[in-house]
Design a protein around this motif. Structure first.
Motif, short mmCIF file in Angstrom:
data_model
loop_
_atom_site.label_atom_id
_atom_site.label_comp_id
_atom_site.label_asym_id
_atom_site.label_seq_id
_atom_site.Cartn_x
_atom_site.Cartn_y
_atom_site.Cartn_z
N ASN A 154 -3.17 -6.99 10.32
CA ASN A 154 -3.42 -6.86 11.74
C ASN A 154 -3.48 -5.38 12.14
N SER A 155 -2.52 -4.60 11.68
CA SER A 155 -2.47 -3.19 12.05
C SER A 155 -3.67 -2.42 11.51
N LEU A 156 -4.08 -2.72 10.31
CA LEU A 156 -5.25 -2.06 9.74
C LEU A 156 -6.50 -2.43 10.52
N GLY A 157 -6.67 -3.70 10.85
CA GLY A 157 -7.81 -4.11 11.66
C GLY A 157 -7.82 -3.44 13.02
N LYS A 158 -6.65 -3.40 13.66
CA LYS A 158 -6.56 -2.78 14.98
C LYS A 158 -6.84 -1.28 14.90
N LEU A 159 -6.30 -0.61 13.89
CA LEU A 159 -6.53 0.82 13.71
C LEU A 159 -8.01 1.11 13.51
N LEU A 160 -8.68 0.29 12.70
CA LEU A 160 -10.12 0.51 12.46
C LEU A 160 -10.93 0.25 13.72
N LEU A 161 -10.58 -0.78 14.49
CA LEU A 161 -11.32 -1.05 15.72
C LEU A 161 -11.11 0.05 16.75
N SER A 162 -9.97 0.70 16.71
CA SER A 162 -9.72 1.78 17.67
C SER A 162 -10.48 3.05 17.30
N LYS A 163 -11.07 3.06 16.10
CA LYS A 163 -11.87 4.18 15.61
C LYS A 163 -11.09 5.49 15.60
N ASP A 218 -16.98 -4.49 10.79
CA ASP A 218 -16.95 -5.71 9.98
C ASP A 218 -15.69 -5.78 9.14
N GLU A 219 -15.30 -4.65 8.56
CA GLU A 219 -14.08 -4.58 7.75
C GLU A 219 -12.85 -4.87 8.61
N ALA A 220 -12.82 -4.29 9.79
CA ALA A 220 -11.70 -4.50 10.71
C ALA A 220 -11.60 -5.97 11.09
N LYS A 221 -12.74 -6.57 11.42
CA LYS A 221 -12.74 -7.99 11.77
C LYS A 221 -12.28 -8.84 10.59
N GLU A 222 -12.68 -8.46 9.39
CA GLU A 222 -12.24 -9.20 8.20
C GLU A 222 -10.72 -9.14 8.06
N PHE A 223 -10.14 -7.96 8.25
CA PHE A 223 -8.68 -7.84 8.18
C PHE A 223 -8.01 -8.70 9.25
N LEU A 224 -8.56 -8.68 10.46
CA LEU A 224 -7.96 -9.47 11.54
C LEU A 224 -8.11 -10.97 11.27
N TYR A 225 -9.26 -11.40 10.77
CA TYR A 225 -9.44 -12.81 10.42
C TYR A 225 -8.46 -13.23 9.32
N ARG A 226 -8.25 -12.36 8.34
CA ARG A 226 -7.30 -12.68 7.26
C ARG A 226 -5.89 -12.80 7.82
N ALA A 227 -5.52 -11.90 8.73
CA ALA A 227 -4.19 -11.97 9.34
C ALA A 227 -4.05 -13.24 10.17
N MET A 228 -5.12 -13.60 10.90
CA MET A 228 -5.10 -14.84 11.69
C MET A 228 -4.92 -16.05 10.79
N ALA A 229 -5.62 -16.07 9.68
CA ALA A 229 -5.53 -17.20 8.75
C ALA A 229 -4.12 -17.35 8.19
N LEU A 230 -3.38 -16.24 8.16
CA LEU A 230 -2.00 -16.27 7.67
C LEU A 230 -1.00 -16.45 8.81
N GLY A 231 -1.50 -16.75 10.02
CA GLY A 231 -0.63 -17.09 11.14
C GLY A 231 -0.25 -15.95 12.07
#
Length: 185
Positions: A33-42, A63-76
């Motif tokens: 989640n943190s990595l996805g959020k950090l990447l989206l914040s540019k 796309d990478e950020a969204k992938e990290f966030l989707y993976r975190a979502m899939a893990l709850g």
């Protein structure tokens, strides 16, 4: 892209590398989640060289950020759900959503707000409905936000605006006073 001092860029790069290492070693949902959020914040920089991979902060990083966030979502991780919805909402406000992204955004927001009582999702849904002049629904979500957090000056302010638009001046003043008491202004 915002410009940062050399120290700030270094701090963001250190955060990025730390999260990257945690994600690839342990797959922790918080790190995803943190990595996805950090990447989206540019806030990492235009290009980051990591493990023989040039990381372009434009489309590839999103796309990478969204992938990290989707993976975190899939893990709850419900915070990842809110972060992804927040990203889509920022595009929505600029009228930059593509194809079915508004539907995704709303699905994420409803799930986070209604199923998990995530305060930020409630606030974003309030904003969404306010922007679309559905003041009743906006008010309901701002009130839901208030019921789930102590940081609610903004929601009191928005409830004041809704009451003001509905020509209910005394209720508007009460909400505005609550917003001020919460330290909004």
């Amino acid at each position: 892209m915002d410009f940062y001092t050399q120290d700030e860029e270094f701090d963001y790069l250190v955060c990025y590398k730390t999260y990257w290492a945690i994600v690839h070693k342990n797959k922790f949902t918080t790190a995803l989640n943190s990595l996805g959020k950090l990447l989206l914040s540019k806030k990492v920089g235009i290009c980051v060289y990591q493990h023989n991979h040039i990381f372009n902060m434009e489309e590839e990083s999103i796309d990478e950020a969204k992938e990290f966030l989707y993976r975190a979502m899939a893990l709850g991780n419900t915070n990842a759900l809110v972060n992804l919805a927040n990203y889509y909402f920022s595009l929505y406000k600029k009228n930059l959503l593509k194809d079915n992204e508004e539907e995704k955004m709303l699905q994420f927001l409803f799930t986070a707000a209604d199923d998990f009582s995530e305060p930020k999702a409630c606030s974003l849904l309030g904003d969404y409905y306010f922007i679309n002049n559905n003041l009743s629904f906006a008010g309901n979500y701002y009130k839901k936000f208030i019921s789930h957090t102590d940081r609610n000056g903004y929601s009191f302010y928005m409830l004041g605006r809704i009451a003001d638009l509905n020509l209910n001046k005394s209720v508007a003043i009460d909400y505005y006073n609550k917003a001020v008491s919460q330290g909004l202004w």
